[in-house]
Scaffold this active site. Structure first.
Site, PDB file in Angstrom:
ATOM      1  N   GLU A  85       1.305  36.939   9.164  1.00  0.00           N
ATOM      2  CA  GLU A  85       0.982  37.948   9.026  1.00  0.00           C
ATOM      3  C   GLU A  85       0.625  37.703  10.621  1.00  0.00           C
ATOM      4  O   GLU A  85       0.442  38.861  11.210  1.00  0.00           O
ATOM      5  CB  GLU A  85      -0.345  37.535   8.061  1.00  0.00           C
ATOM      6  CG  GLU A  85      -1.055  38.869   8.523  1.00  0.00           C
ATOM      7  CD  GLU A  85      -1.652  39.648   7.121  1.00  0.00           C
ATOM      8  OE1 GLU A  85      -1.740  38.954   6.580  1.00  0.00           O
ATOM      9  OE2 GLU A  85      -1.734  40.451   7.637  1.00  0.00           O
ATOM     10  N   ASP A  86       0.227  36.806  11.480  1.00  0.00           N
ATOM     11  CA  ASP A  86      -0.263  37.039  12.313  1.00  0.00           C
ATOM     12  C   ASP A  86       0.320  36.483  13.576  1.00  0.00           C
ATOM     13  O   ASP A  86      -0.247  37.050  15.124  1.00  0.00           O
ATOM     14  CB  ASP A  86      -1.793  36.708  12.981  1.00  0.00           C
ATOM     15  CG  ASP A  86      -2.857  37.508  12.202  1.00  0.00           C
ATOM     16  OD1 ASP A  86      -2.833  38.458  11.609  1.00  0.00           O
ATOM     17  OD2 ASP A  86      -3.938  36.193  11.437  1.00  0.00           O
TER      18      ASP A  86
END
Ligand code: MN
Length: 726
Positions: A85-86
């Protein structure tokens, strides 16, 4: 902001602490170490809102997973849970780096979307759907997600107020109930208390103050109770029994105050003890002894050992008038039960095999059913409510006669049960036996019921069922069935309506020609298929006359065949309609022989369907005073046309020559057919009793004949009777 060397060293130290908590098993440690290496490389310079290195978060999440004794793959996935996600790392790259199931677990957690500011229904639905799909694949995804959420909740402070509120709200709405559903009570408790801190700051402070205020006194009292109980149990032959006090968590007090309107004191003043036993047998033994020491409060004993809660919780509960007359709640359990009570599904985790044991797997059946249903139903409108009901409502565990467990939401009926077994079983169910007794399909199932579904090839869903069922699965299956069957019926009705009018008008046409003609109606009525056309005719939105004139203008001019009146199509219908039992076998009771027109009542027999009685049948009158009165159901006749039915008549008269002949003549005059006749004379009293069994078509006929009989000379009494013999 960037990360300095001190911080980097600090992170490495934290990781070594984590590693030291793992079992001494080289492959496991290598996997976790490798995961940390990748997390470190990709989260490198990221910082949290608080200014701490981002890596603090995945390490904390993994520590929580270690607390839960999770396996190495899960702990590795915990370290990596935010990389997709990051960071720039792709799923493909991750899959190249780690063995299964690590990449899939990370992807699963990633798919459960992060919190949005948007707390709209749609977002909630979507989020819940994703969580459930992901956890159905591997329940460890949810466990990682819950640990992630717990750490986020613990470190909410640096976030903007509206974000704190949104995250807290989602936590109480979705994550805490899911944790509870998996029996992870400790997780749920902390999530709720943290959320309450942000959602209801004033109430939280008030509670904290109140709890702190009399903590000293309370603890002293609890301590005393524990010592007294321990000493008494030792006298009774159970030395060294472990007893602890326990406290309710803030959110549960808050919720209880809101629900019951009770004051803080009323709820919090309860003393609560927990007794730990070495075996199940000792649990029951100690329960009995506690009741001999302190007086139990009636109706407060619960045996969750014999009948565990759906989330696997086991314990014995009782409430007693305890030490110094104080109401005391006591839980009795083994240490294993305690593990499950606190950690739920995680306590069942088999560390070595990395998969759930069989019994536990069966208990997750509800999850699979739910998933199947979500996949089938695309309509999001009713989804959230239904999901909330399925996932979060109280659950009842019922059993098939073979002992398989079927989990259903509270208020579920045998119909829900039937559909939970299989769609075909649901569609064909006509009745049920609950704990071996015949019961209506509307009965609300209770925890522990053994349910046997009775099916019949002629059975089918009815529209009423929609008001009765509570599971989304049953509802959508019934709707689907009704839709397809209604269509079939309308098509059939359409055919017969057309054939009737063609016959009336003496129009000869083959079926193939007629079918071809149907096409002409498609366009003007905007219909797709011939079936649609027929259904519209059957439903009545296109009249057969209009249909005919569209098909062939000559036909509408064709003369009506005057002589032969078309008979209305007669559907075979039940003679009696008993509320809620349309599908069950109904028969007229032999004791009182009700006939159309009589006020009637249905009675659910044990094993022989529903019997229909006269409302004033003596047998029924007796039933009304017993428990069985719950088995009486309202019923009504379903007749528009005369129906032949037999009835018993009883005539009392002064005996004389020719009496019997006059009686039978009168009956024949009313077109009533005599099936049997008995006469008995009492010479002494000069009285004759004539009993007749006769065929009648409705009540009016009976009234007429009785009227006529009473006019015969010498007749004292003429009435209907319950049976032929006296
Ligand atoms: Mn995270």
């Amino acid at each position: 902001m960037s990360i300095d060397t001190d911080q980097r060293n600090e992170i490495d130290a934290r990781f070594e602490e984590l590693l030291a908590r793992l079992p001494d098993d080289t492959p496991s440690r290598d996997l976790v170490r490798q995961a940390f290496g990748i997390a470190k490389r990709f989260h490198a310079d990221q910082v949290r809102k608080s200014g701490e290195p981002y890596l603090e978060h995945p390490i904390a999440v993994s520590n929580l997973l270690v607390d839960l004794n999770m396996d190495a793959a899960t702990i590795a996935a915990g370290l990596l849970h935010d990389v997709l996600e990051d960071t720039d790392l792709s799923f493909e790259a991750l899959s190249g780096l780690f063995p299964a199931p690590v990449p899939a677990l990370v992807q699963g957690v990633t798919k459960i979307s992060r919190i949005h500011f948007d707390t709209s229904r749609h977002h909630q639905i979507e989020n819940l759907r994703r969580i459930i799909m992901a956890m159905a694949k591997d329940i460890r995804v949810l466990i990682i997600k819950l640990c992630d959420r717990l750490h986020n909740m613990r470190t909410l402070k640096p976030l903007a107020p509206e974000r704190r509120i949104a995250i807290s709200q989602e936590t109480v709405d979705i994550y805490a109930p899911l944790a509870n559903r998996l029996g992870m009570v400790r997780m749920r408790t902390e999530l709720e208390d943290l959320a309450m801190y942000w959602l209801y700051p004033e109430e939280y402070q008030a509670l904290a103050t109140a709890v702190a205020k009399n903590r000293r006194l309370r603890e002293q009292e609890v301590q005393e109770s524990m010592e007294v109980l321990r000493a008494r149990l030792a006298e009774l032959g159970h030395p060294n029994i472990e007893i602890t006090g326990r406290s309710k968590h803030f959110y549960s007090i808050f919720r209880k105050m809101k629900h019951t309107g009770q004051s803080f004191e009323e709820i919090y003043d309860l003393r609560a003890l927990r007794v730990f036993c070495r075996s199940v047998a000792q649990c029951y033994e100690i329960l009995g002894q506690i009741h001999s020491i302190w007086t139990p409060v009636p109706g407060r004993i619960r045996d969750y050992i014999g009948m565990p809660k759906p989330n696997m919780y086991q314990s014995l509960h009782t409430t007693v008038i305890g030490h110094r007359g104080m109401v005391t709640e006591i839980q009795i359990r083994t240490h294993e039960m305690h593990e499950v009570a606190e950690y739920g599904i995680a306590a069942h985790w088999k560390y070595k095999e990395g998969k759930l044991d069989q019994t536990l797997d069966r208990r997750l059946q509800w999850l699979r059913q739910l998933t199947e249903w979500i996949t089938e139903v695309g309509d999001p409108n009713s989804l959230l409510d239904a999901l909330k009901k399925d996932v979060f409502a109280d659950v009842v565990l019922c059993f098939t006669p073979q002992g398989d467990v079927i989990e259903l939401p509270a208020d579920a009926t045998p119909i829900d049960f039937a559909f939970a077994i299989h769609t075909k079983v649901g569609e064909r169910c006509v009745g049920a036996r609950i704990n071996r007794r015949l019961a209506t399909l509307r009965t609300k199932l209770k925890h522990g019921d053994v349910v046997e579904i009775l099916t019949s090839n002629s059975g089918h869903p009815s529209r009423d069922w929609l008001d009765v069922v509570v599971t989304g699965r049953a509802k959508s299956k019934i709707k689907h069935w009704l839709k397809s069957k209604e269509m079939e019926r309308w098509v059939a009705d359409g055919w017969s309506a057309l054939n009737r009018i063609l016959k009336e008008r003496n129009i000869e046409v083959t079926r193939a020609e007629l079918e071809a003609h149907l096409d002409k109606l498609k366009e003007p009525f905007r219909l797709q298929t011939r079936e649609d056309v027929l259904a519209e005719i059957g439903f009545g939105s296109i009249s057969p006359q209009a249909a005919l004139s569209r098909m062939n203008p000559d036909w509408s001019r064709a003369r009506r065949a005057a002589r032969k009146k078309a008979r209305p199509s007669r559907r075979s219908e039940a003679l009696v309609i008993v509320a809620g039992m349309e599908e069950l076998h109904v028969r007229l009771a032999a004791c009182c022989k009700p006939i159309p027109g009589d006020p009637i009542v249905g009675f659910v027999t044990r094993g022989r369907g529903v019997s229909v009685h006269n409302v004033d049948c003596p047998g029924i009158a007796r039933l009304r005073t017993t428990d069985d009165s719950a088995r009486l159901l309202p019923a009504r006749w379903n007749v528009k046309e005369p129906v032949v039915s037999n009835v018993y008549l009883r005539i009392e008269a002064y005996d004389r020559a020719g009496l019997l002949m006059e009686v039978t003549q009168e009956i024949a005059r009313q077109n009533i057919f005599i099936l049997q006749c008995q006469t008995r004379s009492d010479k002494r009293k000069n009285l004759a009793v004539i009993r007749i069994e006769a065929d009648v078509s409705d009540l009016r006929q009976v009234d007429n004949v009785l009227e006529g009989l009473r006019n015969i000379a010498g007749v004292v009494r003429a009435e209907r009777s319950n049976r032929l013999m006296a």
